[in-house]
Motif scaffolding. Structure first.
Motif, PDB file in Angstrom:
ATOM      1  N   THR A  70       0.841  -1.187   0.000  1.00 26.52           N
ATOM      2  CA  THR A  70       0.000   0.000   0.000  1.00 26.52           C
ATOM      3  C   THR A  70       0.883   1.247   0.000  1.00 26.52           C
ATOM      4  N   LEU A  71       0.620   2.129  -0.915  1.00 28.36           N
ATOM      5  CA  LEU A  71       1.373   3.381  -1.022  1.00 28.36           C
ATOM      6  C   LEU A  71       2.881   3.151  -1.053  1.00 28.36           C
ATOM      7  N   GLY A  72       3.307   2.114  -1.767  1.00 28.98           N
ATOM      8  CA  GLY A  72       4.721   1.832  -1.904  1.00 28.98           C
ATOM      9  C   GLY A  72       5.371   1.217  -0.677  1.00 28.98           C
ATOM     10  N   GLN A  73       4.587   0.827   0.304  1.00 30.90           N
ATOM     11  CA  GLN A  73       5.105   0.227   1.524  1.00 30.90           C
ATOM     12  C   GLN A  73       4.345  -1.068   1.792  1.00 30.90           C
ATOM     13  N   THR A  74       4.823  -1.840   2.742  1.00 30.68           N
ATOM     14  CA  THR A  74       4.168  -3.102   3.083  1.00 30.68           C
ATOM     15  C   THR A  74       3.602  -3.039   4.492  1.00 30.68           C
ATOM     16  N   VAL A  75       2.319  -3.319   4.590  1.00 31.41           N
ATOM     17  CA  VAL A  75       1.632  -3.443   5.871  1.00 31.41           C
ATOM     18  C   VAL A  75       1.518  -4.936   6.147  1.00 31.41           C
ATOM     19  N   SER A  76       1.933  -5.365   7.325  1.00 30.67           N
ATOM     20  CA  SER A  76       1.841  -6.783   7.663  1.00 30.67           C
ATOM     21  C   SER A  76       1.102  -6.939   8.978  1.00 30.67           C
ATOM     22  N   THR A  98     -13.324 -14.220  20.724  1.00 36.38           N
ATOM     23  CA  THR A  98     -12.616 -12.980  20.411  1.00 36.38           C
ATOM     24  C   THR A  98     -11.808 -13.151  19.130  1.00 36.38           C
ATOM     25  N   VAL A  99     -11.711 -12.074  18.377  1.00 35.66           N
ATOM     26  CA  VAL A  99     -10.788 -11.997  17.247  1.00 35.66           C
ATOM     27  C   VAL A  99      -9.842 -10.843  17.546  1.00 35.66           C
ATOM     28  N   THR A 100      -8.544 -11.091  17.427  1.00 33.30           N
ATOM     29  CA  THR A 100      -7.579 -10.028  17.645  1.00 33.30           C
ATOM     30  C   THR A 100      -6.819  -9.750  16.349  1.00 33.30           C
ATOM     31  N   MET A 101      -6.527  -8.472  16.128  1.00 34.47           N
ATOM     32  CA  MET A 101      -5.733  -8.054  14.983  1.00 34.47           C
ATOM     33  C   MET A 101      -4.510  -7.326  15.504  1.00 34.47           C
ATOM     34  N   GLU A 102      -3.373  -7.664  14.946  1.00 33.47           N
ATOM     35  CA  GLU A 102      -2.122  -6.963  15.242  1.00 33.47           C
ATOM     36  C   GLU A 102      -1.530  -6.553  13.898  1.00 33.47           C
ATOM     37  N   ILE A 103      -1.443  -5.243  13.660  1.00 36.17           N
ATOM     38  CA  ILE A 103      -1.051  -4.746  12.353  1.00 36.17           C
ATOM     39  C   ILE A 103       0.108  -3.766  12.496  1.00 36.17           C
ATOM     40  N   GLU A 104       1.167  -4.016  11.756  1.00 32.56           N
ATOM     41  CA  GLU A 104       2.349  -3.145  11.738  1.00 32.56           C
ATOM     42  C   GLU A 104       2.207  -2.145  10.593  1.00 32.56           C
ATOM     43  N   LEU A 105       2.233  -0.868  10.917  1.00 34.05           N
ATOM     44  CA  LEU A 105       2.168   0.184   9.906  1.00 34.05           C
ATOM     45  C   LEU A 105       3.554   0.790   9.722  1.00 34.05           C
ATOM     46  N   PRO A 106       4.078   0.767   8.512  1.00 33.36           N
ATOM     47  CA  PRO A 106       5.391   1.349   8.275  1.00 33.36           C
ATOM     48  C   PRO A 106       5.317   2.852   8.029  1.00 33.36           C
ATOM     49  N   GLY A 107       6.421   3.519   8.229  1.00 28.83           N
ATOM     50  CA  GLY A 107       6.621   4.913   7.848  1.00 28.83           C
ATOM     51  C   GLY A 107       5.452   5.852   8.053  1.00 28.83           C
ATOM     52  N   ILE A 108       5.114   6.537   6.988  1.00 27.64           N
ATOM     53  CA  ILE A 108       4.105   7.594   7.030  1.00 27.64           C
ATOM     54  C   ILE A 108       2.721   7.078   7.410  1.00 27.64           C
ATOM     55  N   LEU A 109       2.452   5.805   7.201  1.00 24.36           N
ATOM     56  CA  LEU A 109       1.138   5.259   7.543  1.00 24.36           C
ATOM     57  C   LEU A 109       0.866   5.297   9.044  1.00 24.36           C
ATOM     58  N   ARG A 110       1.911   5.431   9.848  1.00 23.02           N
ATOM     59  CA  ARG A 110       1.717   5.500  11.305  1.00 23.02           C
ATOM     60  C   ARG A 110       0.913   6.730  11.728  1.00 23.02           C
TER      61      ARG A 110
END
Length: 103
Positions: free
Chosen positions: A55-61, A70-82
């Motif tokens: 996304t936007l030239g970066q990788t979100v994992s 329960t469902v849990t989500m853990e998402i790493e946002l790189p760079g400017i997406l933070r």
């Protein structure tokens, strides 16, 4: 590096149905990421969906873990997406709740 986005959503569907809904609605979750028309990869390891999205030239994992109530989500946002983390967290929370609402 910033902390990952952490989201926890309660449900009353049971593990199998919640997993089925997450699997079927994963594309809706991905579409919430800005510019997420790029490549994505996903695979299940038991009841954990491990994914990455260009996304936007970066990788979100991240990882989505499905449990009995329960469902849990853990998402790493790189760079400017933070900088959009709080708004994105709210949108992901709402989408998750929609997917896991009893129908």
């Amino acid at each position: 590096m910033a902390s990952p986005i952490m989201i926890s959503i309660s449900h009353q569907l049971g593990r199998a149905e919640a997993r089925r809904r997450i699997a079927g609605g994963f594309s809706k979750i991905v579409n919430l990421l800005p510019g997420s028309r790029g490549a994505s990869s996903e695979h299940w390891d038991g009841d954990r969906l491990i994914f990455s999205v260009a996304t936007l030239g970066q990788t979100v994992s991240g990882v989505i873990e499905v449990m009995d109530a329960t469902v849990t989500m853990e998402i790493e946002l790189p760079g400017i997406l933070r900088v959009i983390a709080s708004g994105l967290t709210n949108r992901l929370q709402k989408m998750g709740q929609l997917l896991l609402t009893r129908k």
